[in-house]
Scaffold this motif. Structure first.
Motif, PDB file in Angstrom:
ATOM      1  N   ARG A 170       0.837  -1.213   0.000  1.00  0.00           N
ATOM      2  CA  ARG A 170       0.000   0.000   0.000  1.00  0.00           C
ATOM      3  C   ARG A 170       0.869   1.260   0.000  1.00  0.00           C
ATOM      4  N   LEU A 171       1.925   1.267   0.833  1.00  0.00           N
ATOM      5  CA  LEU A 171       2.807   2.445   0.872  1.00  0.00           C
ATOM      6  C   LEU A 171       3.501   2.633  -0.470  1.00  0.00           C
ATOM      7  N   GLN A 172       3.866   1.516  -1.101  1.00  0.00           N
ATOM      8  CA  GLN A 172       4.481   1.619  -2.430  1.00  0.00           C
ATOM      9  C   GLN A 172       3.470   2.140  -3.456  1.00  0.00           C
ATOM     10  N   ALA A 173       2.241   1.620  -3.404  1.00  0.00           N
ATOM     11  CA  ALA A 173       1.207   2.040  -4.368  1.00  0.00           C
ATOM     12  C   ALA A 173       0.894   3.529  -4.213  1.00  0.00           C
ATOM     13  N   ASP A 174       0.939   4.012  -2.972  1.00  0.00           N
ATOM     14  CA  ASP A 174       0.694   5.442  -2.719  1.00  0.00           C
ATOM     15  C   ASP A 174       1.932   6.293  -2.982  1.00  0.00           C
ATOM     16  N   GLN A 175       3.003   5.646  -3.393  1.00  0.00           N
ATOM     17  CA  GLN A 175       4.291   6.309  -3.673  1.00  0.00           C
ATOM     18  C   GLN A 175       4.823   7.066  -2.463  1.00  0.00           C
ATOM     19  N   ILE A 176       4.545   6.535  -1.284  1.00  0.00           N
ATOM     20  CA  ILE A 176       5.126   7.083  -0.053  1.00  0.00           C
ATOM     21  C   ILE A 176       6.540   6.528   0.108  1.00  0.00           C
ATOM     22  N   ILE A 177       6.733   5.298  -0.310  1.00  0.00           N
ATOM     23  CA  ILE A 177       8.062   4.663  -0.294  1.00  0.00           C
ATOM     24  C   ILE A 177       8.246   3.850  -1.578  1.00  0.00           C
ATOM     25  N   GLN A 178       9.493   3.553  -1.850  1.00  0.00           N
ATOM     26  CA  GLN A 178       9.785   2.566  -2.899  1.00  0.00           C
ATOM     27  C   GLN A 178      10.365   1.299  -2.294  1.00  0.00           C
ATOM     28  N   LYS A 179      11.244   1.492  -1.282  1.00  0.00           N
ATOM     29  CA  LYS A 179      11.984   0.331  -0.763  1.00  0.00           C
ATOM     30  C   LYS A 179      11.713   0.123   0.732  1.00  0.00           C
ATOM     31  N   ALA A 180      11.449  -1.122   1.097  1.00  0.00           N
ATOM     32  CA  ALA A 180      11.168  -1.460   2.490  1.00  0.00           C
ATOM     33  C   ALA A 180      12.024  -2.632   2.931  1.00  0.00           C
ATOM     34  N   MET A 181      12.270  -2.694   4.244  1.00  0.00           N
ATOM     35  CA  MET A 181      12.958  -3.840   4.829  1.00  0.00           C
ATOM     36  C   MET A 181      12.038  -4.440   5.895  1.00  0.00           C
ATOM     37  N   VAL A 182      11.982  -5.754   5.935  1.00  0.00           N
ATOM     38  CA  VAL A 182      11.246  -6.428   7.003  1.00  0.00           C
ATOM     39  C   VAL A 182      12.274  -7.109   7.904  1.00  0.00           C
ATOM     40  N   VAL A 183      12.300  -6.706   9.171  1.00  0.00           N
ATOM     41  CA  VAL A 183      13.189  -7.327  10.159  1.00  0.00           C
ATOM     42  C   VAL A 183      12.301  -8.148  11.080  1.00  0.00           C
TER      43      VAL A 183
ATOM     44  N   PHE B   3      22.108  -3.501   6.297  1.00  0.00           N
ATOM     45  CA  PHE B   3      22.240  -2.106   5.864  1.00  0.00           C
ATOM     46  C   PHE B   3      23.397  -1.898   4.891  1.00  0.00           C
ATOM     47  N   ASP B   4      24.366  -2.798   4.905  1.00  0.00           N
ATOM     48  CA  ASP B   4      25.409  -2.783   3.875  1.00  0.00           C
ATOM     49  C   ASP B   4      24.835  -3.071   2.502  1.00  0.00           C
ATOM     50  N   GLN B   5      23.844  -3.957   2.491  1.00  0.00           N
ATOM     51  CA  GLN B   5      23.319  -4.456   1.216  1.00  0.00           C
ATOM     52  C   GLN B   5      22.129  -3.649   0.708  1.00  0.00           C
ATOM     53  N   PHE B   6      21.471  -2.907   1.598  1.00  0.00           N
ATOM     54  CA  PHE B   6      20.170  -2.352   1.218  1.00  0.00           C
ATOM     55  C   PHE B   6      19.872  -1.107   2.037  1.00  0.00           C
ATOM     56  N   GLN B   7      19.327  -0.078   1.390  1.00  0.00           N
ATOM     57  CA  GLN B   7      18.935   1.152   2.094  1.00  0.00           C
ATOM     58  C   GLN B   7      17.426   1.349   1.963  1.00  0.00           C
ATOM     59  N   PRO B   8      16.673   0.901   2.956  1.00  0.00           N
ATOM     60  CA  PRO B   8      15.207   1.023   2.882  1.00  0.00           C
ATOM     61  C   PRO B   8      14.735   2.419   3.278  1.00  0.00           C
ATOM     62  N   GLU B   9      13.485   2.723   2.920  1.00  0.00           N
ATOM     63  CA  GLU B   9      12.858   3.976   3.378  1.00  0.00           C
ATOM     64  C   GLU B   9      11.974   3.730   4.592  1.00  0.00           C
ATOM     65  N   ILE B  10      11.694   2.478   4.881  1.00  0.00           N
ATOM     66  CA  ILE B  10      10.964   2.110   6.101  1.00  0.00           C
ATOM     67  C   ILE B  10      11.358   0.688   6.486  1.00  0.00           C
ATOM     68  N   ILE B  11      11.322   0.419   7.794  1.00  0.00           N
ATOM     69  CA  ILE B  11      11.468  -0.953   8.290  1.00  0.00           C
ATOM     70  C   ILE B  11      10.147  -1.369   8.915  1.00  0.00           C
ATOM     71  N   PHE B  12       9.660  -2.528   8.539  1.00  0.00           N
ATOM     72  CA  PHE B  12       8.580  -3.161   9.293  1.00  0.00           C
ATOM     73  C   PHE B  12       9.216  -4.177  10.228  1.00  0.00           C
ATOM     74  N   TYR B  13       8.974  -3.993  11.519  1.00  0.00           N
ATOM     75  CA  TYR B  13       9.570  -4.853  12.536  1.00  0.00           C
ATOM     76  C   TYR B  13       8.540  -5.879  12.999  1.00  0.00           C
ATOM     77  N   VAL B  14       8.854  -7.146  12.816  1.00  0.00           N
ATOM     78  CA  VAL B  14       7.981  -8.237  13.255  1.00  0.00           C
ATOM     79  C   VAL B  14       8.585  -8.753  14.559  1.00  0.00           C
ATOM     80  N   GLY B  15       8.133  -8.166  15.682  1.00  0.00           N
ATOM     81  CA  GLY B  15       8.833  -8.334  16.963  1.00  0.00           C
ATOM     82  C   GLY B  15       8.211  -9.400  17.847  1.00  0.00           C
ATOM     83  N   GLY B  16       8.236 -10.628  17.408  1.00  0.00           N
ATOM     84  CA  GLY B  16       7.635 -11.717  18.191  1.00  0.00           C
ATOM     85  C   GLY B  16       8.198 -11.800  19.609  1.00  0.00           C
ATOM     86  N   ALA B  17       7.318 -12.165  20.558  1.00  0.00           N
ATOM     87  CA  ALA B  17       7.749 -12.325  21.950  1.00  0.00           C
ATOM     88  C   ALA B  17       8.243 -13.756  22.211  1.00  0.00           C
ATOM     89  N   ASP B  18       8.226 -14.603  21.198  1.00  0.00           N
ATOM     90  CA  ASP B  18       8.449 -16.036  21.444  1.00  0.00           C
ATOM     91  C   ASP B  18       9.898 -16.542  21.449  1.00  0.00           C
TER      92      ASP B  18
END
Ligand SMILES: [Zn+2]
Length: 306
Positions: free
Chosen positions: A142-155, A220-235
């Motif tokens: 959705r953020l890409q479609a709205d052209q708010i970002i182009q590149k994202a990282m999921v950690v 971060f050496d390999q990729f420069q995102p405009e946003i990170i989505f953090y999947v922060g499981g408690a498990d």
């Protein structure tokens, strides 16, 4: 009271009763944040369900139609591991709307957190492991479609590998995926992320943090995102019923700080989602998630470790 927005809806709760997945945790996390004066009700935004147009950027039309018509096959229901009734469907659509909203607000404030979401086991054409649709992928698209970002990282620091995330973004150079997880655990197979940190059983805080830190530098050496989505499981917690790592509450808080500090250093906003958490005592799962929000606040305000 918080320097960023939280996103929450009371209908995130799947009301699963005695199921191992304590979906009441979303309410408990929200209540603890308010009770402990970490957040005020005004910090909390209420999401709308994701629009089907958003969902269909990620998921196969046929799969979504079968969810909505209630015609998932017995084997599809079985791998999903939760009942797929109307209440469940609404909860997942709200969680996806919540992650979209958190992504939008992270771009404004540097951080935002969906007190829900992180359903990283959902694939484009099927759901599994308590994950019906992939809220994070839907938000990225959705953020890409709205052209708010182009590149994202999921950690993804949930103890289980982010298989759905890896599969959805496998052939997509605009999204970089990092997963740190227990190797000998669900899911199997584990389609490759851009960086997979496969951990041995029962690894503790120090070793975990040094592997994660090295992985973040490499990402971060390999990729420069405009946003990170953090999947922060408690498990990854040592008392988790579905995990086999040995992190302490302090170690998990340090894990979150580490990810957020890397993001800050690179001036990249972070949208947080909660993902899994099956501690013997639900209060521990709630504490770990609350600590994630506190870590984000402290890193944003440049506060020293507490
Ligand atoms: Zn998990």
């Amino acid at each position: 009271m918080l320097p960023f927005k939280l996103v929450y809806h009371e209908e995130y709760d799947l009301h699963l009763g005695s199921h191992v997945f304590p979906s009441q945790k979303y309410r408990l996390v929200r209540d603890a944040l308010i009770a402990e004066n970490i957040a005020s009700p005004r910090d909390i935004l209420k999401p709308e369900p994701a629009m089907d147009a958003d969902v269909l950027r990620v998921h196969q039309t046929d799969y979504i139609h079968r969810i909505k018509k209630g015609t998932l096959s017995a084997s599809e229901q079985m791998v999903l591991e939760i009942p797929a009734g109307p209440e469940t469907i609404r909860a997942f659509w709200l969680a996806a709307g919540g992650s979209i909203l958190a992504g939008q607000h992270a771009m404004k404030d540097g951080f935002s957190a969906n007190i829900g979401g992180g359903f990283h086991h959902a694939y484009s054409g099927h759901g599994e492991g308590f994950c019906m649709i992939h809220d994070v992928a839907i938000a990225v698209r959705r953020l890409q479609a709205d052209q708010i970002i182009q590149k994202a990282m999921v950690v993804d620091t949930d103890v289980h590998h982010g298989n759905g995330t890896a599969a959805i973004f496998a052939k997509d150079d605009s999204v970089f995926t990092l997963s740190i997880h227990q190797e000998r655990n669900y899911p199997s197979p584990k389609p490759p992320s851009n960086i997979d940190l496969h951990l041995p059983d029962r690894i503790g805080d120090d070793e975990y943090l040094s592997i994660l830190g090295e992985g973040m530098f490499r990402a971060f050496d390999q990729f420069q995102p405009e946003i990170i989505f953090y999947v922060g499981g408690a498990d990854p917690y040592r008392e988790d019923q579905l995990g086999g790592l040995s992190l302490t509450l302090d170690g998990l808080k340090e894990r979150d700080r580490m990810v957020f500090q890397h993001a800050r250093r690179q001036k990249v906003p972070v949208a947080i989602t909660l993902a899994g958490g099956y501690a013997r005592h639900v209060a521990d799962t709630v504490r770990i998630h609350v600590n994630t929000i506190v870590a984000a606040r402290d890193v944003l305000l440049n506060k020293p470790k507490t």
